[in-house]
Design a protein around this motif. Structure first.
Motif, PDB file in Angstrom:
ATOM      1  N   GLY A 145      36.885  26.184  42.694  1.00  0.00           N
ATOM      2  CA  GLY A 145      36.013  27.352  42.704  1.00  0.00           C
ATOM      3  C   GLY A 145      34.944  27.234  41.639  1.00  0.00           C
ATOM      4  O   GLY A 145      35.020  26.382  40.750  1.00  0.00           O
ATOM      5  N   SER A 146      33.926  28.079  41.771  1.00  0.00           N
ATOM      6  CA  SER A 146      32.833  28.060  40.801  1.00  0.00           C
ATOM      7  C   SER A 146      32.348  29.476  40.511  1.00  0.00           C
ATOM      8  O   SER A 146      32.461  30.366  41.348  1.00  0.00           O
ATOM      9  N   VAL A 147      31.820  29.654  39.304  1.00  0.00           N
ATOM     10  CA  VAL A 147      31.219  30.917  38.881  1.00  0.00           C
ATOM     11  C   VAL A 147      29.791  30.630  38.426  1.00  0.00           C
ATOM     12  O   VAL A 147      29.475  29.524  38.007  1.00  0.00           O
ATOM     13  N   THR A 148      28.960  31.645  38.533  1.00  0.00           N
ATOM     14  CA  THR A 148      27.589  31.553  38.043  1.00  0.00           C
ATOM     15  C   THR A 148      27.427  32.579  36.935  1.00  0.00           C
ATOM     16  O   THR A 148      27.771  33.756  37.120  1.00  0.00           O
ATOM     17  N   ILE A 149      26.914  32.131  35.781  1.00  0.00           N
ATOM     18  CA  ILE A 149      26.754  33.029  34.636  1.00  0.00           C
ATOM     19  C   ILE A 149      25.308  32.962  34.135  1.00  0.00           C
ATOM     20  O   ILE A 149      24.520  32.127  34.573  1.00  0.00           O
ATOM     21  N   SER A 150      25.027  33.851  33.209  1.00  0.00           N
ATOM     22  CA  SER A 150      23.693  33.881  32.579  1.00  0.00           C
ATOM     23  C   SER A 150      23.865  34.070  31.078  1.00  0.00           C
ATOM     24  O   SER A 150      24.984  34.269  30.585  1.00  0.00           O
ATOM     25  N   SER A 151      22.749  34.064  30.352  1.00  0.00           N
ATOM     26  CA  SER A 151      22.796  34.240  28.892  1.00  0.00           C
ATOM     27  C   SER A 151      23.288  35.634  28.514  1.00  0.00           C
ATOM     28  O   SER A 151      23.695  35.855  27.375  1.00  0.00           O
ATOM     29  N   THR A 152      23.283  36.559  29.452  1.00  0.00           N
ATOM     30  CA  THR A 152      23.743  37.936  29.169  1.00  0.00           C
ATOM     31  C   THR A 152      25.201  38.176  29.588  1.00  0.00           C
ATOM     32  O   THR A 152      25.694  39.296  29.471  1.00  0.00           O
ATOM     33  N   THR A 153      25.884  37.148  30.070  1.00  0.00           N
ATOM     34  CA  THR A 153      27.287  37.312  30.453  1.00  0.00           C
ATOM     35  C   THR A 153      28.093  37.684  29.208  1.00  0.00           C
ATOM     36  O   THR A 153      27.978  37.040  28.161  1.00  0.00           O
ATOM     37  N   VAL A 154      28.876  38.737  29.334  1.00  0.00           N
ATOM     38  CA  VAL A 154      29.672  39.241  28.214  1.00  0.00           C
ATOM     39  C   VAL A 154      30.843  38.292  27.965  1.00  0.00           C
ATOM     40  O   VAL A 154      31.526  37.858  28.903  1.00  0.00           O
ATOM     41  N   GLY A 155      31.069  37.968  26.686  1.00  0.00           N
ATOM     42  CA  GLY A 155      32.165  37.078  26.312  1.00  0.00           C
ATOM     43  C   GLY A 155      33.521  37.708  26.552  1.00  0.00           C
ATOM     44  O   GLY A 155      33.670  38.930  26.614  1.00  0.00           O
ATOM     45  N   GLY A 156      34.524  36.873  26.709  1.00  0.00           N
ATOM     46  CA  GLY A 156      35.893  37.335  26.913  1.00  0.00           C
ATOM     47  C   GLY A 156      36.608  36.444  27.916  1.00  0.00           C
ATOM     48  O   GLY A 156      36.025  35.531  28.498  1.00  0.00           O
ATOM     49  N   THR A 157      37.878  36.707  28.108  1.00  0.00           N
ATOM     50  CA  THR A 157      38.672  35.970  29.088  1.00  0.00           C
ATOM     51  C   THR A 157      38.580  36.701  30.414  1.00  0.00           C
ATOM     52  O   THR A 157      38.885  37.895  30.495  1.00  0.00           O
ATOM     53  N   TYR A 158      38.179  35.988  31.454  1.00  0.00           N
ATOM     54  CA  TYR A 158      38.051  36.558  32.801  1.00  0.00           C
ATOM     55  C   TYR A 158      39.222  36.057  33.645  1.00  0.00           C
ATOM     56  O   TYR A 158      39.485  34.863  33.686  1.00  0.00           O
ATOM     57  N   ARG A 159      39.904  37.001  34.312  1.00  0.00           N
ATOM     58  CA  ARG A 159      41.068  36.635  35.125  1.00  0.00           C
ATOM     59  C   ARG A 159      40.983  37.266  36.508  1.00  0.00           C
ATOM     60  O   ARG A 159      40.424  38.342  36.685  1.00  0.00           O
ATOM     61  N   GLY A 160      41.594  36.583  37.452  1.00  0.00           N
ATOM     62  CA  GLY A 160      41.691  37.087  38.822  1.00  0.00           C
ATOM     63  C   GLY A 160      42.823  36.371  39.525  1.00  0.00           C
ATOM     64  O   GLY A 160      43.506  35.520  38.943  1.00  0.00           O
ATOM     65  N   THR A 161      43.016  36.696  40.792  1.00  0.00           N
ATOM     66  CA  THR A 161      44.092  36.109  41.579  1.00  0.00           C
ATOM     67  C   THR A 161      43.526  35.518  42.861  1.00  0.00           C
ATOM     68  O   THR A 161      42.796  36.194  43.586  1.00  0.00           O
ATOM     69  N   ILE A 162      43.862  34.265  43.123  1.00  0.00           N
ATOM     70  CA  ILE A 162      43.464  33.628  44.379  1.00  0.00           C
ATOM     71  C   ILE A 162      44.518  33.967  45.427  1.00  0.00           C
ATOM     72  O   ILE A 162      45.702  33.662  45.252  1.00  0.00           O
ATOM     73  N   ASN A 163      44.095  34.614  46.502  1.00  0.00           N
ATOM     74  CA  ASN A 163      44.999  34.962  47.596  1.00  0.00           C
ATOM     75  C   ASN A 163      44.806  33.951  48.731  1.00  0.00           C
ATOM     76  O   ASN A 163      43.789  33.973  49.417  1.00  0.00           O
ATOM     77  N   VAL A 164      45.766  33.063  48.890  1.00  0.00           N
ATOM     78  CA  VAL A 164      45.693  31.995  49.886  1.00  0.00           C
ATOM     79  C   VAL A 164      46.551  32.374  51.089  1.00  0.00           C
ATOM     80  O   VAL A 164      47.685  32.834  50.929  1.00  0.00           O
ATOM     81  N   THR A 165      46.011  32.139  52.281  1.00  0.00           N
ATOM     82  CA  THR A 165      46.749  32.383  53.517  1.00  0.00           C
ATOM     83  C   THR A 165      46.849  31.081  54.297  1.00  0.00           C
ATOM     84  O   THR A 165      45.858  30.357  54.418  1.00  0.00           O
ATOM     85  N   ALA A 166      48.031  30.789  54.815  1.00  0.00           N
ATOM     86  CA  ALA A 166      48.260  29.599  55.646  1.00  0.00           C
ATOM     87  C   ALA A 166      48.792  30.062  56.994  1.00  0.00           C
ATOM     88  O   ALA A 166      49.721  30.869  57.053  1.00  0.00           O
ATOM     89  N   ASN A 167      48.170  29.564  58.081  1.00  0.00           N
ATOM     90  CA  ASN A 167      48.588  29.889  59.453  1.00  0.00           C
ATOM     91  C   ASN A 167      48.546  28.625  60.290  1.00  0.00           C
ATOM     92  O   ASN A 167      47.660  27.803  60.123  1.00  0.00           O
ATOM     93  N   TYR A 168      49.483  28.516  61.222  1.00  0.00           N
ATOM     94  CA  TYR A 168      49.405  27.412  62.183  1.00  0.00           C
ATOM     95  C   TYR A 168      48.135  27.563  63.007  1.00  0.00           C
ATOM     96  O   TYR A 168      47.725  28.676  63.331  1.00  0.00           O
ATOM     97  N   GLN A 169      47.548  26.422  63.357  1.00  0.00           N
ATOM     98  CA  GLN A 169      46.341  26.453  64.212  1.00  0.00           C
ATOM     99  C   GLN A 169      46.755  26.816  65.610  1.00  0.00           C
ATOM    100  O   GLN A 169      47.754  26.454  66.126  1.00  0.00           O
TER     101      GLN A 169
END
Length: 169
Positions: A145-169
């Motif tokens: 994955g990738s994120v895009t930031i700028s010079s105004t991005t607030v410092g700190g630890t950023y967290r989230g959850t990747i929700n992966v789904t697997a299904n038979y074709q």
């Protein structure tokens, strides 16, 4: 018409009905198929980590930091990246030789010091994997994955959850 003529007509009508050829039954066959597959299991093995991102000086925007599902790390020239970046890794098991569709939506990363500050993680997913032959315990696959930031991005630890789904074709 005489009574004998009437009996003769009834007799002949009955004979012709008895001599009529009956309709013949027709039979046709069709194949029946049913494929039974094992339920899929999906296990998270490692978390995605983009490392530590130090903002560069000046005013700028559009700096992209990411890691591909193949593990290739990219860091914009506008920032300094350190640490040990790694893609997320999952294992999926099920019926051998079956194709499994993998999906994962983008993730909102929330700043742990200020929940009003977020980053959008764009996911890099394989889309599909094919389960291996017998004897192997499923297949491992990576999600980047990738994120895009700028010079105004607030410092700190950023967290989230990747929700992966697997299904038979």
């Amino acid at each position: 018409m005489t009574i004998y003529a009437r009996y003769l007509m009834l007799f002949l009508g009955g004979c012709s009905a008895a001599l009529a050829v009956p309709a013949r039954a027709v039979t046709q066959s069709a194949s029946v198929n049913a494929q039974v597959v094992k339920p899929l299991t999906l296990t998270a093995i490692q978390d995605l980590n983009l490392g530590t991102i130090t903002l560069g000086s000046g005013s700028w925007s559009g700096a992209t930091i990411g890691i591909s599902q193949a593990g290739v790390f990219s860091c914009s020239l506008k920032v300094t990246c350190t640490g040990v970046p790694q893609p997320a890794q999952f294992n999926v098991t099920g019926t051998n030789k079956m194709v499994v569709l993998i999906s994962a939506p983008s993730v909102t990363l929330v700043n742990q010091n200020n929940s009003a500050q977020t980053l959008n993680l764009t996911i890099d997913s394989p889309g599909q994997v094919t389960l291996p032959n017998a004897g192997q315990q499923g297949i491992n696959f990576n999600i980047g994955g990738s994120v895009t930031i700028s010079s105004t991005t607030v410092g700190g630890t950023y967290r989230g959850t990747i929700n992966v789904t697997a299904n038979y074709q």
